[in-house]
Design a protein around this motif. Structure first.
Motif, PDB file in Angstrom:
ATOM      1  N   SER A 159      19.851  23.166  12.532  1.00 44.20           N
ATOM      2  CA  SER A 159      19.507  23.864  11.293  1.00 44.20           C
ATOM      3  C   SER A 159      18.298  24.756  11.520  1.00 44.20           C
ATOM      4  CB  SER A 159      19.197  22.854  10.185  1.00 44.20           C
ATOM      5  OG  SER A 159      18.614  23.503   9.068  1.00 44.20           O
ATOM      6  N   SER A 160      18.353  25.939  10.921  1.00 47.03           N
ATOM      7  CA  SER A 160      17.195  26.835  10.977  1.00 47.03           C
ATOM      8  C   SER A 160      16.171  26.487   9.902  1.00 47.03           C
ATOM      9  CB  SER A 160      17.640  28.292  10.798  1.00 47.03           C
ATOM     10  OG  SER A 160      18.471  28.683  11.870  1.00 47.03           O
ATOM     11  N   ALA A 161      16.466  25.446   9.114  1.00 48.80           N
ATOM     12  CA  ALA A 161      15.545  24.956   8.088  1.00 48.80           C
ATOM     13  C   ALA A 161      15.379  23.449   8.288  1.00 48.80           C
ATOM     14  CB  ALA A 161      16.093  25.299   6.708  1.00 48.80           C
ATOM     15  N   ASP A 162      15.415  22.669   7.196  1.00 51.18           N
ATOM     16  CA  ASP A 162      15.307  21.215   7.293  1.00 51.18           C
ATOM     17  C   ASP A 162      16.650  20.592   7.663  1.00 51.18           C
ATOM     18  OD1 ASP A 162      12.620  21.362   6.413  1.00 51.18           O
ATOM     19  OD2 ASP A 162      13.238  21.255   4.308  1.00 51.18           O
ATOM     20  N   ALA A 163      16.579  19.345   8.151  1.00 47.93           N
ATOM     21  CA  ALA A 163      17.778  18.525   8.334  1.00 47.93           C
ATOM     22  C   ALA A 163      18.742  19.074   9.387  1.00 47.93           C
ATOM     23  CB  ALA A 163      18.522  18.332   7.012  1.00 47.93           C
ATOM     24  N   GLY A 164      18.414  18.834  10.638  1.00 42.50           N
ATOM     25  CA  GLY A 164      19.315  19.269  11.704  1.00 42.50           C
ATOM     26  C   GLY A 164      20.670  18.594  11.629  1.00 42.50           C
ATOM     27  N   GLY A 165      20.678  17.306  11.239  1.00 42.36           N
ATOM     28  CA  GLY A 165      21.939  16.580  11.140  1.00 42.36           C
ATOM     29  C   GLY A 165      22.471  16.486   9.727  1.00 42.36           C
ATOM     30  N   VAL A 166      21.732  15.763   8.851  1.00 38.33           N
ATOM     31  CA  VAL A 166      22.206  15.480   7.494  1.00 38.33           C
ATOM     32  C   VAL A 166      21.093  15.742   6.484  1.00 38.33           C
ATOM     33  CG1 VAL A 166      23.077  13.714   5.910  1.00 38.33           C
ATOM     34  CG2 VAL A 166      23.811  13.715   8.311  1.00 38.33           C
ATOM     35  N   TYR A 167      21.433  16.475   5.441  1.00 36.88           N
ATOM     36  CA  TYR A 167      20.567  16.588   4.264  1.00 36.88           C
ATOM     37  C   TYR A 167      21.223  15.788   3.142  1.00 36.88           C
ATOM     38  CZ  TYR A 167      18.015  18.427   0.242  1.00 36.88           C
ATOM     39  OH  TYR A 167      17.242  18.533  -0.895  1.00 36.88           O
ATOM     40  N   MET A 168      20.462  14.838   2.577  1.00 39.87           N
ATOM     41  CA  MET A 168      21.004  13.978   1.534  1.00 39.87           C
ATOM     42  C   MET A 168      20.020  13.887   0.368  1.00 39.87           C
ATOM     43  SD  MET A 168      23.303  11.870   0.337  1.00 39.87           S
ATOM     44  CE  MET A 168      24.395  11.535   1.721  1.00 39.87           C
ATOM     45  N   VAL A 183      17.755  13.352  10.011  1.00 42.58           N
ATOM     46  CA  VAL A 183      18.139  13.175   8.606  1.00 42.58           C
ATOM     47  C   VAL A 183      16.966  13.555   7.712  1.00 42.58           C
ATOM     48  CG1 VAL A 183      18.793  11.499   6.827  1.00 42.58           C
ATOM     49  CG2 VAL A 183      19.769  11.317   9.128  1.00 42.58           C
ATOM     50  N   TYR A 184      17.241  14.350   6.700  1.00 42.64           N
ATOM     51  CA  TYR A 184      16.265  14.653   5.640  1.00 42.64           C
ATOM     52  C   TYR A 184      16.854  14.085   4.360  1.00 42.64           C
ATOM     53  CZ  TYR A 184      12.903  17.374   2.832  1.00 42.64           C
ATOM     54  OH  TYR A 184      11.890  17.763   1.971  1.00 42.64           O
ATOM     55  N   ALA A 185      16.183  13.072   3.803  1.00 45.92           N
ATOM     56  CA  ALA A 185      16.739  12.368   2.657  1.00 45.92           C
ATOM     57  C   ALA A 185      15.726  12.273   1.522  1.00 45.92           C
ATOM     58  CB  ALA A 185      17.198  10.974   3.050  1.00 45.92           C
ATOM     59  N   VAL A 186      16.221  12.472   0.300  1.00 46.54           N
ATOM     60  CA  VAL A 186      15.401  12.381  -0.908  1.00 46.54           C
ATOM     61  C   VAL A 186      16.099  11.443  -1.891  1.00 46.54           C
ATOM     62  CG1 VAL A 186      14.341  13.646  -2.816  1.00 46.54           C
ATOM     63  CG2 VAL A 186      14.588  14.755  -0.572  1.00 46.54           C
ATOM     64  N   ALA A 187      15.347  10.472  -2.417  1.00 42.68           N
ATOM     65  CA  ALA A 187      15.871   9.566  -3.450  1.00 42.68           C
ATOM     66  C   ALA A 187      17.228   8.986  -3.057  1.00 42.68           C
ATOM     67  CB  ALA A 187      15.965  10.295  -4.785  1.00 42.68           C
ATOM     68  N   SER A 188      17.330   8.527  -1.814  1.00 44.76           N
ATOM     69  CA  SER A 188      18.607   8.048  -1.283  1.00 44.76           C
ATOM     70  C   SER A 188      18.449   6.669  -0.645  1.00 44.76           C
ATOM     71  CB  SER A 188      19.167   9.020  -0.248  1.00 44.76           C
ATOM     72  OG  SER A 188      19.441  10.283  -0.837  1.00 44.76           O
ATOM     73  N   ILE A 189      19.589   6.016  -0.412  1.00 44.01           N
ATOM     74  CA  ILE A 189      19.620   4.740   0.291  1.00 44.01           C
ATOM     75  C   ILE A 189      20.284   4.950   1.640  1.00 44.01           C
ATOM     76  CG2 ILE A 189      20.546   2.397   0.290  1.00 44.01           C
ATOM     77  CD1 ILE A 189      20.371   2.469  -2.768  1.00 44.01           C
ATOM     78  N   ALA A 240      19.386  24.312   5.115  1.00 45.76           N
ATOM     79  CA  ALA A 240      19.252  22.874   5.327  1.00 45.76           C
ATOM     80  C   ALA A 240      20.608  22.217   5.571  1.00 45.76           C
ATOM     81  CB  ALA A 240      18.565  22.239   4.121  1.00 45.76           C
ATOM     82  N   GLY A 241      20.597  21.222   6.464  1.00 44.72           N
ATOM     83  CA  GLY A 241      21.818  20.479   6.737  1.00 44.72           C
ATOM     84  C   GLY A 241      22.672  21.093   7.814  1.00 44.72           C
ATOM     85  N   GLY A 242      22.275  20.907   9.072  1.00 41.81           N
ATOM     86  CA  GLY A 242      23.049  21.493  10.162  1.00 41.81           C
ATOM     87  C   GLY A 242      24.459  20.942  10.253  1.00 41.81           C
ATOM     88  N   GLY A 243      24.600  19.653   9.947  1.00 42.97           N
ATOM     89  CA  GLY A 243      25.933  19.035   9.976  1.00 42.97           C
ATOM     90  C   GLY A 243      26.512  18.845   8.597  1.00 42.97           C
ATOM     91  N   ILE A 244      25.721  18.252   7.700  1.00 47.43           N
ATOM     92  CA  ILE A 244      26.168  17.959   6.339  1.00 47.43           C
ATOM     93  C   ILE A 244      25.038  18.253   5.358  1.00 47.43           C
ATOM     94  CG2 ILE A 244      26.887  16.133   4.737  1.00 47.43           C
ATOM     95  CD1 ILE A 244      28.181  14.698   7.062  1.00 47.43           C
ATOM     96  N   TYR A 245      25.394  18.884   4.248  1.00 50.40           N
ATOM     97  CA  TYR A 245      24.468  19.071   3.129  1.00 50.40           C
ATOM     98  C   TYR A 245      25.090  18.413   1.912  1.00 50.40           C
ATOM     99  CZ  TYR A 245      21.474  21.351  -0.349  1.00 50.40           C
ATOM    100  OH  TYR A 245      20.592  21.602  -1.380  1.00 50.40           O
ATOM    101  N   GLY A 301      21.305  13.929  18.807  1.00 48.76           N
ATOM    102  CA  GLY A 301      21.237  15.223  19.475  1.00 48.76           C
ATOM    103  C   GLY A 301      21.071  16.413  18.553  1.00 48.76           C
ATOM    104  N   CYS A 302      20.506  16.208  17.381  1.00 53.48           N
ATOM    105  CA  CYS A 302      20.352  17.306  16.411  1.00 53.48           C
ATOM    106  C   CYS A 302      18.936  17.871  16.443  1.00 53.48           C
ATOM    107  CB  CYS A 302      20.689  16.810  15.007  1.00 53.48           C
ATOM    108  SG  CYS A 302      22.415  16.320  14.806  1.00 53.48           S
ATOM    109  N   SER A 303      18.796  19.096  15.980  1.00 56.79           N
ATOM    110  CA  SER A 303      17.476  19.725  15.930  1.00 56.79           C
ATOM    111  C   SER A 303      17.335  20.560  14.667  1.00 56.79           C
ATOM    112  CB  SER A 303      17.241  20.608  17.165  1.00 56.79           C
ATOM    113  OG  SER A 303      18.140  21.711  17.175  1.00 56.79           O
ATOM    114  N   ALA A 304      16.090  20.715  14.238  1.00 55.23           N
ATOM    115  CA  ALA A 304      15.805  21.489  13.030  1.00 55.23           C
ATOM    116  C   ALA A 304      14.532  22.294  13.226  1.00 55.23           C
ATOM    117  CB  ALA A 304      15.661  20.567  11.820  1.00 55.23           C
ATOM    118  N   GLU A 305      14.521  23.461  12.617  1.00 56.45           N
ATOM    119  CA  GLU A 305      13.305  24.275  12.629  1.00 56.45           C
ATOM    120  C   GLU A 305      12.438  23.954  11.416  1.00 56.45           C
ATOM    121  OE1 GLU A 305      14.254  28.383  13.199  1.00 56.45           O
ATOM    122  OE2 GLU A 305      15.435  27.992  15.000  1.00 56.45           O
TER     123      GLU A 305
END
Length: 276
Positions: free
Chosen positions: A38-47, A69-75, A16-21, A59-63
């Motif tokens: 990302s080969s999982a969640d969050a092609g760009g940012v996992y937060m 962006v994949y975000a949990v309990a975040s602002i 998870a997190g192709g750019g940032i985890y 321009g990001c992609s995820a499998e």
């Protein structure tokens, strides 16, 4: 940790997190993430349990879920996600995948979900003064797939063919502009006056026709940090009605010489003689 004013691009992750985890109270401020995978969640940012402020993801992609962006309990405040896609069908959230998050002044544009939620897959999340346009989904919710979501003061328009907002369960929409309409308090279905409705899209407003938001819900600023007004506009951008310019010397108006200048005050042009 806090990451400020960085550009991260052309990265590849097998997890998870192709750019940032970021897992646990991290802040991203003024960060640009582009063309990451990302080969999982969050092609760009996992937060998880953090904040994204004034960030751009493109321009990001995820499998997996959350191509941008994949975000949990975040602002997520003033974030722009565009041109992202789930690389495999059935995965959710072409732009944002939000679980227990608050999205404020965010834009999702031209994203594609392999499953549900072209712009945003929103689970137990709120969207306030967001603009979701020109997104598509193979599944339900071209703009938003809502599962106990709350959408206020937002524009959900010009997304793919199908339901703009899909209510899986318990989703409330109010004071919003939704193409085709949506049951809820003070919702409208009017073509938003975007500055440009063709690529490259410009979601700034070209008129004041969207100033029907609820000020009790609106933040004090828009995505560009312009102040919101007593009757706030829907969507991420506040209409200000003109461009602030500094001029000197003579100003010509209507063929006559005018030694005054014009300054921007609120939503009204005011002429001054240059002495104050």
């Amino acid at each position: 940790p806090t990451i400020r004013n960085c550009r991260i691009e052309n990265c590849v992750s097998q997890s998870a997190g192709g750019g940032i985890y970021s897992d646990g109270a991290g802040w991203l401020i003024g960060v640009t993430v582009a063309n990451c995978t990302s080969s999982a969640d969050a092609g760009g940012v996992y937060m998880n349990s953090g904040r994204l402020v004034d960030c751009s993801v493109s321009g990001c992609s995820a499998e997996g879920d959350g191509a941008g962006v994949y975000a949990v309990a975040s602002i997520l405040d003033a974030c722009f996600v565009k041109d992202c896609a789930n690389a495999i069908d059935d995965y959710m959230g072409g732009g944002f995948y939000a679980d227990a998050c608050d999205l404020v002044n965010c834009v999702a544009s031209n994203n594609d979900a392999g499953g549900d939620g072209g712009g945003v897959f929103a689970k137990k999340s709120s969207l306030t003064n967001c603009t979701l346009a020109h997104n598509t989904a193979v599944g339900d919710g071209q703009g938003v797939y809502g599962n106990n979501a709350l959408i206020r003061n937002s524009i959900v328009y010009a997304n793919g063919t199908g339901t703009q907002i899909f209510n899986y369960a318990g989703t409330v929409v109010e004071y919003s502009d939704v193409q085709g309409g949506f049951t809820g308090s003070h919702n409208i279905s009017s073509v938003p006056p975007f500055a440009s409705n063709v690529e490259p899209y410009d979601y700034r407003l070209a008129s004041a026709s969207m100033n029907v938001g609820n000020p009790d819900y609106a933040p004090g600023w828009d995505i560009e940090r312009k102040p919101r007004y007593a009757s706030p506009d829907l969507g991420a951008y506040e209409y200000v009605g003109g461009t602030l310019r500094t001029v000197s010397g003579q100003v010509y108006a209507g063929g006559a010489t005018n030694v005054g200048v014009k300054v921007w005050i609120g939503k009204t042009w005011t002429t001054t003689d240059g002495t104050g």
